[in-house]
Design an enzyme around this catalytic site. Structure first.
Site, PDB file in Angstrom:
ATOM      1  N   HIS A  85     -10.162   6.585   2.492  1.00  0.00           N
ATOM      2  CA  HIS A  85      -9.879   5.919   3.759  1.00  0.00           C
ATOM      3  C   HIS A  85     -11.049   6.097   4.727  1.00  0.00           C
ATOM      4  O   HIS A  85     -11.835   7.031   4.592  1.00  0.00           O
ATOM      5  CB  HIS A  85      -8.612   6.503   4.389  1.00  0.00           C
ATOM      6  CG  HIS A  85      -7.372   6.171   3.633  1.00  0.00           C
ATOM      7  ND1 HIS A  85      -6.162   6.785   3.882  1.00  0.00           N
ATOM      8  CD2 HIS A  85      -7.142   5.295   2.624  1.00  0.00           C
ATOM      9  CE1 HIS A  85      -5.252   6.295   3.070  1.00  0.00           C
ATOM     10  NE2 HIS A  85      -5.824   5.385   2.298  1.00  0.00           N
ATOM     11  N   ARG A 130       5.377   5.625   1.999  1.00  0.00           N
ATOM     12  CA  ARG A 130       4.508   6.789   2.229  1.00  0.00           C
ATOM     13  C   ARG A 130       4.352   6.990   3.726  1.00  0.00           C
ATOM     14  O   ARG A 130       4.816   6.168   4.530  1.00  0.00           O
ATOM     15  CB  ARG A 130       3.148   6.590   1.552  1.00  0.00           C
ATOM     16  CG  ARG A 130       2.379   5.418   2.089  1.00  0.00           C
ATOM     17  CD  ARG A 130       1.164   5.082   1.251  1.00  0.00           C
ATOM     18  NE  ARG A 130       0.192   6.166   1.217  1.00  0.00           N
ATOM     19  CZ  ARG A 130      -1.071   6.018   0.826  1.00  0.00           C
ATOM     20  NH1 ARG A 130      -1.485   4.818   0.410  1.00  0.00           N
ATOM     21  NH2 ARG A 130      -1.902   7.014   0.829  1.00  0.00           N
ATOM     22  N   LYS A 144       0.814  -1.211   0.000  1.00  0.00           N
ATOM     23  CA  LYS A 144       0.000   0.000   0.000  1.00  0.00           C
ATOM     24  C   LYS A 144       0.852   1.267   0.000  1.00  0.00           C
ATOM     25  O   LYS A 144       0.424   2.324   0.461  1.00  0.00           O
ATOM     26  CB  LYS A 144      -0.978   0.024   1.187  1.00  0.00           C
ATOM     27  CG  LYS A 144      -1.876  -1.191   1.287  1.00  0.00           C
ATOM     28  CD  LYS A 144      -2.547  -1.515  -0.040  1.00  0.00           C
ATOM     29  CE  LYS A 144      -3.454  -0.417  -0.555  1.00  0.00           C
ATOM     30  NZ  LYS A 144      -4.035  -0.732  -1.901  1.00  0.00           N
ATOM     31  N   GLY A 145       2.031   1.146  -0.579  1.00  0.00           N
ATOM     32  CA  GLY A 145       2.900   2.325  -0.689  1.00  0.00           C
ATOM     33  C   GLY A 145       2.845   2.964  -2.058  1.00  0.00           C
ATOM     34  O   GLY A 145       3.360   4.061  -2.259  1.00  0.00           O
ATOM     35  N   ARG A 199      -8.877   4.560  -3.213  1.00  0.00           N
ATOM     36  CA  ARG A 199     -10.116   4.509  -2.442  1.00  0.00           C
ATOM     37  C   ARG A 199     -10.034   5.410  -1.213  1.00  0.00           C
ATOM     38  O   ARG A 199      -8.975   5.563  -0.614  1.00  0.00           O
ATOM     39  CB  ARG A 199     -10.399   3.072  -1.991  1.00  0.00           C
ATOM     40  CG  ARG A 199     -10.918   2.164  -3.092  1.00  0.00           C
ATOM     41  CD  ARG A 199     -10.938   0.737  -2.607  1.00  0.00           C
ATOM     42  NE  ARG A 199     -11.601  -0.155  -3.558  1.00  0.00           N
ATOM     43  CZ  ARG A 199     -11.411  -1.461  -3.603  1.00  0.00           C
ATOM     44  NH1 ARG A 199     -10.581  -2.027  -2.747  1.00  0.00           N
ATOM     45  NH2 ARG A 199     -12.041  -2.202  -4.491  1.00  0.00           N
ATOM     46  N   LYS A 250      -7.603   1.445  -6.792  1.00  0.00           N
ATOM     47  CA  LYS A 250      -6.585   2.375  -6.312  1.00  0.00           C
ATOM     48  C   LYS A 250      -7.222   3.725  -5.977  1.00  0.00           C
ATOM     49  O   LYS A 250      -8.130   4.187  -6.665  1.00  0.00           O
ATOM     50  CB  LYS A 250      -5.483   2.558  -7.361  1.00  0.00           C
ATOM     51  CG  LYS A 250      -4.870   1.248  -7.846  1.00  0.00           C
ATOM     52  CD  LYS A 250      -4.243   0.453  -6.717  1.00  0.00           C
ATOM     53  CE  LYS A 250      -3.664  -0.870  -7.219  1.00  0.00           C
ATOM     54  NZ  LYS A 250      -3.119  -1.693  -6.127  1.00  0.00           N
TER      55      LYS A 250
END
Length: 315
Positions: free
Chosen positions: A282, A155, A72-73, A280, A278
């Protein structure tokens, strides 16, 4: 004369100096280490490899560059953007060779077979985000290729935790399965649940230490995932230089899609965006809980900055 003879004898019996190996734990040998040793025996000679050669002169080969993470980076975005370069041949799927035992037992020939066909002038790239946080992967990659060029995209750790949860949440939703709220994962007995796997994956300095046991820092290029989202071209320029590629990607290859809210790609007049999964949104998190999460990462982030000699604009 006696002194001369004594010196000659000492020269003969002096032990040879051998190159030092990276520091590794001297625990009892594990089954995975046995598998690794057998793998290397089977694939130590070049003749052990069967190159699948195409009639056009391309072939499948071991990657020269691996995107090792982080989950998820922004690894998919990085791979898609890098693939704009004509000298890049990228594996489409995550291979999970070094971190999944059933794949690793298949040997390097199996690994080669998962690679795309590429020409001699091209760099073959594969990406598997789980590599970065898997303790056994750095040594396995080192044993395959000590000169490997590694790409790591990171990130803000707090944002990565939320994104990690979001992915799993939507995966459950698509299967019509219930999934707990993020607060149920982040809070345990009234305190921040530091055992939550998503938090552990964001402790970058712990995982980076493991990689630096085997690879020097100049073999690992860190891509700023937050900057890649806001302005991708400068970050991709740096990747081109790291991989010693000719500057082929330019600012016109990127355009901002207002509907999706992030950058898409333009290649030879053809436009494409990343998968709808991609970017989405949070989940909404209580401000005090978010601050507690950011506070927890303060010291680990500081240690990471010191480790890599570079700072990032994280909370």
């Amino acid at each position: 004369m006696a002194a001369f003879l004594l010196g000659a004898v000492l020269l003969i019996v002096q032990p040879q100096i051998v190159p030092s190996r990276p520091a590794i734990n001297s625990n009892a040998e594990t089954s995975s280490q046995s598998v690794q040793r057998e793998l290397l025996k089977k694939t130590s000679q070049k003749n052990d490899f069967k190159e699948n050669v195409h009639s056009n002169g391309s072939c499948q080969q071991l990657p020269q560059t691996i995107i090792i993470g982080v989950r998820k980076g922004g690894t998919r975005a990085l791979l898609e953007m890098l693939s704009l370069h004509p000298d890049i041949a990228a594996a489409e799927s995550e291979v999970h060779f070094f971190d999944w035992e059933d794949h690793y037992r298949n040997g390097l020939q199996w690994y080669i077979n998962q690679m795309p066909f590429s020409y001699p002038h091209q760099i073959t790239v594969e990406k598997t985000p789980a590599y970065f946080t898997s303790p056994k992967v750095p040594e396995r990659v080192y044993n395959m290729n000590q000169s490997m060029r590694l790409l790591l995209i990171l990130r803000d750790p707090s944002e990565r935790v939320l994104s990690d949860y979001t992915q799993v949440f939507y995966n459950h939703m698509q299967k019509h399965k219930p999934y707990p709220s993020i607060e149920q994962f982040l809070i345990k007995n009234g305190e921040l649940n530091v055992d939550y796997k998503a938090i552990n994956r964001s402790l970058y300095y712990i995982h980076m230490q493991n990689w630096l046991k085997y690879f020097p820092l100049n073999h690992i290029h860190i891509v700023d995932g937050d900057k890649l989202i806001k302005d991708p071209f400068p970050e991709i320029e740096k990747v081109e230089r790291f991989l010693k590629l000719s500057p082929q990607i330019n600012a016109s290859n990127f355009y901002f899609n207002k509907t999706k809210g992030f950058y898409c790609l333009r290649d030879s007049g053809r436009e494409r965006c990343l998968h709808e999964s991609k970017g989405r949104a949070h989940p909404q998190v209580d401000t005090r809980l978010l601050e507690k999460l950011q506070e927890y990462f303060h010291e680990p982030n500081k240690k990471f900055f010191e480790l890599v000699g570079r700072t990032f604009d994280w909370h």
